[in-house]
Design an enzyme around this catalytic site. Structure first.
Site, short mmCIF file in Angstrom:
data_model
loop_
_atom_site.label_atom_id
_atom_site.label_comp_id
_atom_site.label_asym_id
_atom_site.label_seq_id
_atom_site.Cartn_x
_atom_site.Cartn_y
_atom_site.Cartn_z
NE ARG A 98 -0.56 -6.98 4.13
CZ ARG A 98 0.01 -8.16 4.34
NH1 ARG A 98 -0.45 -9.24 3.76
NH2 ARG A 98 1.07 -8.26 5.10
CG ASN A 152 1.37 -5.92 1.37
OD1 ASN A 152 0.59 -5.04 1.70
ND2 ASN A 152 2.27 -6.41 2.20
#
Length: 91
Positions: free
Chosen positions: A20, A38
């Site tokens: 990320r 997520n």
């Protein structure tokens, strides 16, 4: 400059490998807004909004990711109605 919003669902070893943050870095460098988060099923969801060519480039980069990631599949969804975030965040 034509804008677009694209949502991607990235599958593979993409959680716990700084995926990320790496997406955020690429997005900020390209002036793309959105997020990377997520999901409970182990995937990462990425929303990318900005210049069409830059969004396309980032969407292709999702297959690469950071060094420890192993991407096995990316599913894309073009969004026609989308609230564009003011920045690019990780969630």
């Amino acid at each position: 400059m034509k804008s677009s919003c694209l949502r991607a669902f990235v599958t593979g070893k993409v959680q716990g490998v700084n995926y990320r943050r790496a997406v955020q870095k690429q997005a900020l460098q390209a002036d793309i807004n959105g997020y990377a988060k997520n999901l409970a099923d182990g995937r990462v969801e990425v929303l990318m909004c900005g210049d069409c060519e830059k969004v396309k480039t980032l969407s292709e980069w999702l297959w690469q990711g950071p060094a420890n990631a192993r991407v096995t599949h990316v599913e894309y969804e073009v969004l026609t109605l989308c609230h564009t975030p003011d920045n690019f965040s990780t969630q």
